[in-house]
Design an enzyme around this catalytic site. Structure first.
Site, PDB file in Angstrom:
ATOM      1  N   ALA A  83      -1.569   0.109  -2.191  1.00 20.17           N
ATOM      2  CA  ALA A  83      -0.785   1.305  -1.108  1.00 20.17           C
ATOM      3  C   ALA A  83      -1.585   0.815   0.936  1.00 20.17           C
ATOM      4  O   ALA A  83      -3.421   0.250   0.297  1.00 20.17           O
ATOM      5  CB  ALA A  83      -0.785   2.878  -0.809  1.00 20.17           C
ATOM      6  N   ALA A 150      -5.612   1.654  -3.329  1.00 22.28           N
ATOM      7  CA  ALA A 150      -5.543   1.233  -2.062  1.00 22.28           C
ATOM      8  C   ALA A 150      -5.677  -0.413  -2.363  1.00 22.28           C
ATOM      9  O   ALA A 150      -6.486  -0.670  -2.548  1.00 22.28           O
ATOM     10  CB  ALA A 150      -6.272   2.107  -1.576  1.00 22.28           C
ATOM     11  N   CYS A 151      -4.983  -1.432  -1.342  1.00 24.07           N
ATOM     12  CA  CYS A 151      -5.045  -2.030  -0.500  1.00 24.07           C
ATOM     13  C   CYS A 151      -6.481  -2.395  -0.709  1.00 24.07           C
ATOM     14  O   CYS A 151      -6.589  -3.720  -0.700  1.00 24.07           O
ATOM     15  CB  CYS A 151      -4.515  -2.995   0.344  1.00 24.07           C
ATOM     16  SG  CYS A 151      -4.221  -4.685   1.160  1.00 24.07           S
ATOM     17  N   PHE A 152      -7.614  -2.021   0.524  1.00 22.75           N
ATOM     18  CA  PHE A 152      -8.282  -2.617   0.232  1.00 22.75           C
ATOM     19  C   PHE A 152      -9.576  -1.798  -0.346  1.00 22.75           C
ATOM     20  O   PHE A 152     -10.667  -2.430   0.147  1.00 22.75           O
ATOM     21  CB  PHE A 152      -8.413  -2.092   2.113  1.00 22.75           C
ATOM     22  CG  PHE A 152      -7.649  -3.000   3.121  1.00 22.75           C
ATOM     23  CD1 PHE A 152      -8.932  -3.849   3.381  1.00 22.75           C
ATOM     24  CD2 PHE A 152      -6.510  -2.247   3.571  1.00 22.75           C
ATOM     25  CE1 PHE A 152      -8.060  -4.770   4.758  1.00 22.75           C
ATOM     26  CE2 PHE A 152      -5.891  -2.875   4.711  1.00 22.75           C
ATOM     27  CZ  PHE A 152      -6.364  -4.191   5.811  1.00 22.75           C
TER      28      PHE A 152
END
Length: 243
Positions: A83, A150-152
């Site tokens: 996400a 989360a992607c990051f």
């Protein structure tokens, strides 16, 4: 590279989540047409949105109540990955027929070619960004077994970091005859807001942004110009501008 290719360039400006993802999907379909040119598209999100990876479970990857409270859209991408909160960022898309002399076959080869252009964009801004490679010193940052939504939260192979922190995240979708790669380039990052809408968020110590690295505000136009020119120079391509 000596490609001397002409690409389409589309600066589509701000759009809703539905409009942004529909245009990327439409461009992927166009790339299957005879004589199709590669495309670089730049865009932003209005209102901000959380996009989910193709295979993520929405109930665990996004806080729908928090998004509704903030007025944020929620959408599922056709690409994989985790996400992303699309807020203070520039989003890029590269769409191309897969029979293109610039791009080797396969996901990682394409990632590396596009990463060269993104690295040049960061260099244009004065940011010494680096690529995470399997043999490089930053390889331990990659957690293939990460369960974070989360992607990051952590980089993947051939993604880009600055000072050891993730600054851009990308995802790719390949169909028979073409591919789409799109990604988020962080202009600023609000870890508290991200954690509110994506459970767990991205730890602040793992993420950075253009403004954090430069220590000053930057305009969206400055960022767009840096990455458009970076891709043109690194890939040795020219652009045919469209609206």
């Amino acid at each position: 590279m000596n490609s001397n290719q002409t690409w389409r360039f589309i600066d589509s400006g701000p759009g809703t989540a539905a409009v942004n993802m529909k245009l990327d999907e439409d461009l992927l379909l166009q790339a299957l047409m005879p004589g199709a040119l590669p495309v670089l598209r730049l865009y932003t999100w209005d209102p901000p949105a959380v996009s989910l990876g193709r295979f993520q479970r929405q109930d665990s990857a996004v806080n729908s109540v928090a998004c509704a409270k903030q007025g944020f859209d929620i959408i599922r991408r056709i690409t994989g990955g985790r996400a992303v909160l699309h807020n203070r960022e520039l989003t890029y898309s590269v769409i191309s027929p897969d029979k293109n002399a610039l791009f080797p076959p396969g996901v990682l080869g394409t990632y590396k070619v596009i990463a060269a252009g993104l690295l040049a964009g960061f260099k244009n801004l004065g940011i010494p960004a680096e690529l995470v490679t399997r043999t490089g010193r930053h390889a331990p940052l990659v957690d293939k077994n990460s369960r974070e939504a989360a992607c990051f939260a952590s980089p993947s192979w051939y993604e880009i970091i600055a000072q050891g922190k993730k600054i851009a995240g990308s995802a790719q979708r390949r169909v028979a005859g073409a591919f789409l790669q799109h990604g988020s380039i962080l202009i600023n990052h609000d870890p508290a807001l991200e954690a509110e809408v994506i459970p767990g968020g991205s730890p602040a110590e793992r993420v950075t942004s253009i403004e954090r690295e430069l220590g000053r505000p930057v305009s969206l136009d400055e960022v767009k110009r840096a990455f458009k020119n970076g891709l043109a120079d690194a890939l040795e391509i020219s652009f045919r501008e469209e609206r």
